[in-house]
Write a protein that holds these residues in place. Sequence first.
Motif, PDB file in Angstrom:
ATOM      1  N   LEU A 344     -16.596 -25.883  -4.091  1.00 18.67           N
ATOM      2  CA  LEU A 344     -16.962 -24.497  -4.395  1.00 18.67           C
ATOM      3  C   LEU A 344     -15.840 -23.537  -4.004  1.00 18.67           C
ATOM      4  N   HIS A 345     -15.225 -23.792  -2.862  1.00 20.01           N
ATOM      5  CA  HIS A 345     -14.093 -22.968  -2.420  1.00 20.01           C
ATOM      6  C   HIS A 345     -12.962 -23.013  -3.448  1.00 20.01           C
ATOM      7  N   MET A 346     -12.657 -24.205  -3.935  1.00 22.13           N
ATOM      8  CA  MET A 346     -11.585 -24.355  -4.917  1.00 22.13           C
ATOM      9  C   MET A 346     -11.948 -23.676  -6.241  1.00 22.13           C
ATOM     10  N   MET A 347     -13.194 -23.796  -6.660  1.00 21.84           N
ATOM     11  CA  MET A 347     -13.621 -23.146  -7.897  1.00 21.84           C
ATOM     12  C   MET A 347     -13.485 -21.630  -7.809  1.00 21.84           C
ATOM     13  N   SER A 348     -13.669 -21.081  -6.610  1.00 20.04           N
ATOM     14  CA  SER A 348     -13.540 -19.629  -6.433  1.00 20.04           C
ATOM     15  C   SER A 348     -12.093 -19.175  -6.563  1.00 20.04           C
ATOM     16  N   LYS A 349     -11.146 -20.113  -6.525  1.00 17.74           N
ATOM     17  CA  LYS A 349      -9.737 -19.767  -6.578  1.00 17.74           C
ATOM     18  C   LYS A 349      -9.110 -20.141  -7.913  1.00 17.74           C
ATOM     19  N   MET A 350      -9.972 -20.358  -8.911  1.00 20.89           N
ATOM     20  CA  MET A 350      -9.473 -20.632 -10.258  1.00 20.89           C
ATOM     21  C   MET A 350      -8.912 -19.369 -10.904  1.00 20.89           C
ATOM     22  N   GLN A 351      -7.835 -19.541 -11.650  1.00 25.33           N
ATOM     23  CA  GLN A 351      -7.308 -18.432 -12.432  1.00 25.33           C
ATOM     24  C   GLN A 351      -8.241 -18.129 -13.602  1.00 25.33           C
ATOM     25  N   ASN A 352      -8.145 -16.914 -14.083  1.00 27.04           N
ATOM     26  CA  ASN A 352      -8.951 -16.501 -15.231  1.00 27.04           C
ATOM     27  C   ASN A 352      -8.415 -17.174 -16.499  1.00 27.04           C
ATOM     28  N   PRO A 353      -9.242 -17.932 -17.228  1.00 23.84           N
ATOM     29  CA  PRO A 353      -8.741 -18.596 -18.436  1.00 23.84           C
ATOM     30  C   PRO A 353      -8.549 -17.597 -19.573  1.00 23.84           C
ATOM     31  N   PRO A 354      -7.836 -17.994 -20.633  1.00 24.26           N
ATOM     32  CA  PRO A 354      -7.654 -17.103 -21.791  1.00 24.26           C
ATOM     33  C   PRO A 354      -8.988 -16.673 -22.409  1.00 24.26           C
ATOM     34  N   ALA A 355      -8.932 -15.621 -23.213  1.00 22.96           N
ATOM     35  CA  ALA A 355     -10.144 -14.977 -23.713  1.00 22.96           C
ATOM     36  C   ALA A 355     -11.001 -15.890 -24.586  1.00 22.96           C
ATOM     37  N   GLN A 356     -10.407 -16.903 -25.221  1.00 21.29           N
ATOM     38  CA  GLN A 356     -11.205 -17.749 -26.118  1.00 21.29           C
ATOM     39  C   GLN A 356     -12.099 -18.729 -25.374  1.00 21.29           C
ATOM     40  N   TYR A 357     -11.934 -18.849 -24.064  1.00 22.23           N
ATOM     41  CA  TYR A 357     -12.754 -19.782 -23.297  1.00 22.23           C
ATOM     42  C   TYR A 357     -14.030 -19.092 -22.813  1.00 22.23           C
ATOM     43  N   PRO A 358     -15.152 -19.792 -22.824  1.00 23.88           N
ATOM     44  CA  PRO A 358     -16.425 -19.180 -22.410  1.00 23.88           C
ATOM     45  C   PRO A 358     -16.415 -18.648 -20.986  1.00 23.88           C
ATOM     46  N   LEU A 359     -15.639 -19.259 -20.107  1.00 17.93           N
ATOM     47  CA  LEU A 359     -15.621 -18.832 -18.703  1.00 17.93           C
ATOM     48  C   LEU A 359     -14.589 -17.743 -18.425  1.00 17.93           C
ATOM     49  N   HIS A 360     -14.022 -17.158 -19.487  1.00 14.92           N
ATOM     50  CA  HIS A 360     -13.117 -16.022 -19.301  1.00 14.92           C
ATOM     51  C   HIS A 360     -13.871 -14.859 -18.671  1.00 14.92           C
ATOM     52  N   ARG A 361     -13.277 -14.250 -17.646  1.00 21.02           N
ATOM     53  CA  ARG A 361     -13.912 -13.131 -16.945  1.00 21.02           C
ATOM     54  C   ARG A 361     -13.438 -11.812 -17.557  1.00 21.02           C
ATOM     55  N   GLN A 362     -14.368 -11.106 -18.179  1.00 22.27           N
ATOM     56  CA  GLN A 362     -14.050  -9.843 -18.823  1.00 22.27           C
ATOM     57  C   GLN A 362     -13.594  -8.815 -17.782  1.00 22.27           C
ATOM     58  N   GLY A 363     -12.635  -7.973 -18.181  1.00 21.83           N
ATOM     59  CA  GLY A 363     -12.156  -6.929 -17.300  1.00 21.83           C
ATOM     60  C   GLY A 363     -11.118  -7.405 -16.306  1.00 21.83           C
ATOM     61  N   GLU A 364     -10.737  -8.672 -16.374  1.00 19.20           N
ATOM     62  CA  GLU A 364      -9.727  -9.240 -15.474  1.00 19.20           C
ATOM     63  C   GLU A 364      -8.601  -9.811 -16.320  1.00 19.20           C
ATOM     64  N   GLU A 365      -7.380  -9.621 -15.874  1.00 14.74           N
ATOM     65  CA  GLU A 365      -6.233 -10.099 -16.636  1.00 14.74           C
ATOM     66  C   GLU A 365      -6.322 -11.604 -16.862  1.00 14.74           C
ATOM     67  N   ALA A 366      -6.105 -12.015 -18.088  1.00 14.46           N
ATOM     68  CA  ALA A 366      -6.195 -13.430 -18.438  1.00 14.46           C
ATOM     69  C   ALA A 366      -4.970 -14.190 -17.956  1.00 14.46           C
ATOM     70  N   SER A 367      -5.199 -15.404 -17.524  1.00 16.70           N
ATOM     71  CA  SER A 367      -4.118 -16.305 -17.143  1.00 16.70           C
ATOM     72  C   SER A 367      -4.353 -17.628 -17.865  1.00 16.70           C
ATOM     73  N   ASN A 368      -3.951 -18.732 -17.262  1.00 17.71           N
ATOM     74  CA  ASN A 368      -4.082 -20.027 -17.928  1.00 17.71           C
ATOM     75  C   ASN A 368      -5.304 -20.817 -17.485  1.00 17.71           C
ATOM     76  N   GLY A 369      -6.131 -20.242 -16.608  1.00 16.17           N
ATOM     77  CA  GLY A 369      -7.230 -21.021 -16.075  1.00 16.17           C
ATOM     78  C   GLY A 369      -6.713 -22.059 -15.086  1.00 16.17           C
ATOM     79  N   SER A 370      -7.595 -22.925 -14.613  1.00 12.33           N
ATOM     80  CA  SER A 370      -7.218 -23.878 -13.569  1.00 12.33           C
ATOM     81  C   SER A 370      -7.871 -25.228 -13.792  1.00 12.33           C
ATOM     82  N   ARG A 371      -7.317 -26.219 -13.131  1.00  7.66           N
ATOM     83  CA  ARG A 371      -7.855 -27.582 -13.176  1.00  7.66           C
ATOM     84  C   ARG A 371      -7.879 -28.142 -11.765  1.00  7.66           C
ATOM     85  N   ILE A 372      -8.946 -28.860 -11.425  1.00  2.00           N
ATOM     86  CA  ILE A 372      -9.175 -29.365 -10.078  1.00  2.00           C
ATOM     87  C   ILE A 372      -9.398 -30.871 -10.118  1.00  2.00           C
ATOM     88  N   ALA A 373      -8.815 -31.577  -9.166  1.00  3.35           N
ATOM     89  CA  ALA A 373      -9.139 -32.988  -8.921  1.00  3.35           C
ATOM     90  C   ALA A 373      -9.562 -33.110  -7.468  1.00  3.35           C
TER      91      ALA A 373
END
Length: 503
Positions: A344-373
């Motif tokens: 959960l801690h790591m998920m909170s530190k994910m970058q904002n994915p591009p606008a075409q992704y469902p988990l894009h956060r509106q009102g926040e600058e888009a980045s490349n999103g994140s991946r976790i292992a």
Amino acid sequence: MANQEYIKKNSDLVWDIANLLRGPYLPAQYRRVMIPFTVLRRLDCVLEADIDKVKAEYEKLKAQNKYENAVIEKMINRKFKLQFHNVSGFTFAKLLGDADNLASNLLKYIAGFSTRAREILEKFRFDQEIERLEEANRLFQVFQKIAGVDFHPNQISNLDMGYIFEDLVRRFNEQANQEAGDHFTPREVVKLIVNLLFTGEEQIYRASKLIRIYDPACGTGGILSESEKEIIEQNPSANVELFGQEYNPESYAICGSDLMIKGEEAENIVFGDTLGTGISREDRADGDGHPDKRFDYMAANPPFGVEWKPEKDYVTNEHEKFGFKGRFGPGLPRINDGALLFLLHMMSKMQNPPAQYPLHRQGEEASNGSRIAIVFNGSPLFTGDAGSGESNIRRYIIENDMLEAVVALPDQLFYNTGINTYIWIVTNRKSDGSKDQVGRGPDRRGKVQLINGTEFAWKMKKSLGINAKKSVKAPQKPTPTNLTISVCSPRFMPPLSMTKHAA
């Protein structure tokens, strides 16, 4: 392990020197001396050539009375192209030349390191051991032997030095009958984590690409080092920044020392409890040590089955007060295993994915999103009835289509435990099959890939610990006889039992 004999040979050099401690020290206590001496010897090999010039420059700048110590340190590092330095004028060779004053001079040598290096080394609490060695008339004998070991990076690569650290920590901890798995992840597992994390990630091959990697339970830094190595080997022009946090002082000191040697920003490794206890101290972070940072990739092997009672009040308060605006919005697991809290801690530190992704956060600058292992035992997969904290966390991850894959690993991979383990791949930018700024891959939307890799290993000729008897096979093209892959729709996903083929 390809270089197992080479690693063991160099590790044995330190191991054999430890026999000189017999008597004043119990075998379980040898690591208090040998791990710090190994690190100090490595640093000495790096700095020895310019030690006199550095001291002269320091004395010249200090005599001018124009600069504060922090400024002087930056000026010296810049002039000599160093990440750290030592202004004592001592080297191991010089220290040996004054045997009568070895103890006091060795303390001066440690105190002579630049601030960040000194803060890392202090976590070894080595001053206490120097005094004890001197009283037992063992200091000169041990120091003389360790000074004869060549740990220069030209002789031993950073990766191999990591193996040596890992092997020494394991061997010394086995003598103490402790869980060596609390301190590091076997390098074969590290390589698998890294390969899974970067599969299909075309962005890591772009020239001058800035890539930030984070491990919230970094231990001695194995996952961070291997991640960087994998990227640089494929893309020498990549700009990789490593970040981590660790609460074990010895592991933190080893990780920080290794990063200093490799020219990394040691400041990016934070000492302190990642989850948080609510008890603030000047020498450590309490809670998130990188509160304003977001990362491209994150990977971790958090402690298995460890209670989070010390963090309970702090974490529960954050969950109740901040909800999804904090780190632990989806829920809290039962008190006897806090591994899911790290995810959960790591998920909170994910970058904002591009606008075409469902988990894009509106009102926040888009980045490349994140991946976790992240590596788990079976508890996060199977524990908890519907409505429990674990169930709510799993539900949040699956309903938001963040779980990309679960890989079941062979047993007996981890030191001192034969438990079953799994690697979860979690992302907020599942591929839709089209090419974007991250890369191109198959359409993974609405699917979870289950990989049964329990037989994808071989037994080692010699165990690397009490129960570490297997090694993950080298990467190769899997065949139906040794690998089972299932793709499931989360809506109809059966219980996550990795021993059955679920279609």
